[in-house]
Design a protein around this motif. Structure first.
Motif, short mmCIF file in Angstrom:
data_model
loop_
_atom_site.label_atom_id
_atom_site.label_comp_id
_atom_site.label_asym_id
_atom_site.label_seq_id
_atom_site.Cartn_x
_atom_site.Cartn_y
_atom_site.Cartn_z
N GLY A 164 0.82 -1.22 0.00
CA GLY A 164 0.00 0.00 0.00
C GLY A 164 0.84 1.25 0.00
O GLY A 164 0.50 2.24 -0.66
N ALA A 165 1.97 1.25 0.72
CA ALA A 165 2.85 2.42 0.75
C ALA A 165 3.46 2.66 -0.63
O ALA A 165 3.56 3.81 -1.08
CB ALA A 165 3.94 2.22 1.79
N ILE A 166 3.86 1.58 -1.31
CA ILE A 166 4.42 1.73 -2.66
C ILE A 166 3.37 2.29 -3.61
O ILE A 166 3.64 3.22 -4.40
CB ILE A 166 4.95 0.38 -3.16
CG1 ILE A 166 6.12 -0.09 -2.30
CG2 ILE A 166 5.37 0.47 -4.62
CD1 ILE A 166 6.59 -1.50 -2.58
N PHE A 167 2.16 1.74 -3.55
CA PHE A 167 1.08 2.22 -4.41
C PHE A 167 0.72 3.66 -4.07
O PHE A 167 0.43 4.48 -4.95
CB PHE A 167 -0.13 1.31 -4.25
CG PHE A 167 -1.22 1.55 -5.26
CD1 PHE A 167 -0.95 2.07 -6.51
CD2 PHE A 167 -2.54 1.25 -4.95
CE1 PHE A 167 -1.96 2.29 -7.44
CE2 PHE A 167 -3.55 1.47 -5.86
CZ PHE A 167 -3.26 2.00 -7.11
N ALA A 168 0.77 4.01 -2.78
CA ALA A 168 0.46 5.38 -2.36
C ALA A 168 1.46 6.37 -2.95
O ALA A 168 1.09 7.48 -3.37
CB ALA A 168 0.46 5.48 -0.84
N LEU A 169 2.73 5.99 -2.99
CA LEU A 169 3.75 6.86 -3.59
C LEU A 169 3.47 7.09 -5.07
O LEU A 169 3.67 8.20 -5.59
CB LEU A 169 5.14 6.26 -3.40
CG LEU A 169 5.67 6.24 -1.95
CD1 LEU A 169 6.98 5.48 -1.88
CD2 LEU A 169 5.85 7.67 -1.43
N CYS A 225 -2.80 6.55 2.79
CA CYS A 225 -1.37 6.88 2.84
C CYS A 225 -0.99 7.92 1.79
O CYS A 225 -0.10 8.74 2.02
CB CYS A 225 -0.52 5.63 2.66
SG CYS A 225 -0.57 4.50 4.07
N ALA A 226 -1.66 7.89 0.65
CA ALA A 226 -1.37 8.87 -0.39
C ALA A 226 -1.62 10.29 0.11
O ALA A 226 -0.82 11.21 -0.14
CB ALA A 226 -2.21 8.59 -1.63
N GLU A 227 -2.70 10.48 0.84
CA GLU A 227 -2.98 11.80 1.39
C GLU A 227 -2.00 12.17 2.50
O GLU A 227 -1.60 13.33 2.63
CB GLU A 227 -4.42 11.83 1.93
CG GLU A 227 -5.48 11.81 0.84
CD GLU A 227 -5.36 13.01 -0.08
OE1 GLU A 227 -5.83 14.10 0.29
OE2 GLU A 227 -4.77 12.86 -1.17
#
Length: 229
Positions: free
Chosen positions: A32-37, A112-114
């Motif tokens: 999820g962190a990778i996708f959020a970046l 996480c994106a926000e």
């Protein structure tokens, strides 16, 4: 009267679900962190159309319940079995474990994106300009100036999201995964002692999150040690 023997037995049963709970939380958070970046990058650096798509994705996944998203992936994708089989994806998506990972990943990526975008926007423009005046540019500017500051700004919010992710893994029990909550539901169906079983389950989640919060606190103090001085 508290039945200590039953609590010990229940604890021994539920603790066997801790590895699966941690595995779901860790893998989903990492992906999820990778996708959020990538979502942040789409909003900041890519053409406006892709930026709007990223913003709509974030809006949709933050605005709908995680349980609904999980059911859409686990039950809904089975309607497209011929297409998924032709693409070689059905073997993966029929597995409840990967359906749970995907649902958790897509959901946490939106939040996480926000958080990450807020961390980037909190970087003072004056520090960036000062770094450019000192000869920093491109990736060096990002690695030495922008990223450390953005990380410090985003860490508290991201820490909260990790805690929520550990608790959100309990929804995986609805798609037959035997993590802590799944084992608790099974124990209740056998013993009809919901209070004791869920007290033990809640205590396990509490311990996991206390350890996580302490680790995040150590990391935050390490990143902020120059401010403490």
């Amino acid at each position: 009267m508290i039945d200590l023997a039953f609590l010990r037995e229940t604890f021994a049963t539920l603790v066997s679900g801790v590895p699966l709970t941690l595995q779901l939380a860790a893998l989903s958070s990492l992906l999820g962190a990778i996708f959020a970046l990538l979502l942040v990058w789409a909003q900041v650096a890519l053409p406006s159309t892709l930026g709007r798509v990223a913003r709509f994705y974030i809006f949709a996944f933050r605005g709908t319940p995680l349980l609904v998203q999980l059911f859409l992936i686990y039950y809904g994708l089975s309607q497209f079995r011929p297409t998924l089989s032709a693409l070689g994806l059905w073997g993966l998506l029929r597995d409840p474990y990967w359906c749970a990972v995907l649902a958790l990943m897509f959901n946490t990526a939106a939040y996480c994106a926000e958080i990450f975008r807020g961390g980037l926007q909190a970087v003072p423009a004056g520090q960036v300009e000062a770094a450019r005046a000192a000869g920093f540019s491109g990736f060096l500017l990002f690695r030495r100036i922008v990223f450390p500051i953005a990380l410090r700004q985003a860490l508290p919010g991201y820490g909260n999201e990790l805690v929520l992710m550990v608790k959100a893994t309990s929804l995986a029990s609805t798609v037959t995964l035997m993590e802590i909550t799944g084992l608790a539901a099974k124990a209740i169906s056998q013993s009809y002692r919901a209070i004791e079983v869920f007290l033990v389950a809640g205590a396990l989640y509490l311990v996991l999150n206390v350890v996580l919060v302490q680790a995040l606190g150590l990391l935050e103090r390490r990143l902020m040690r120059h401010l403490a001085r």
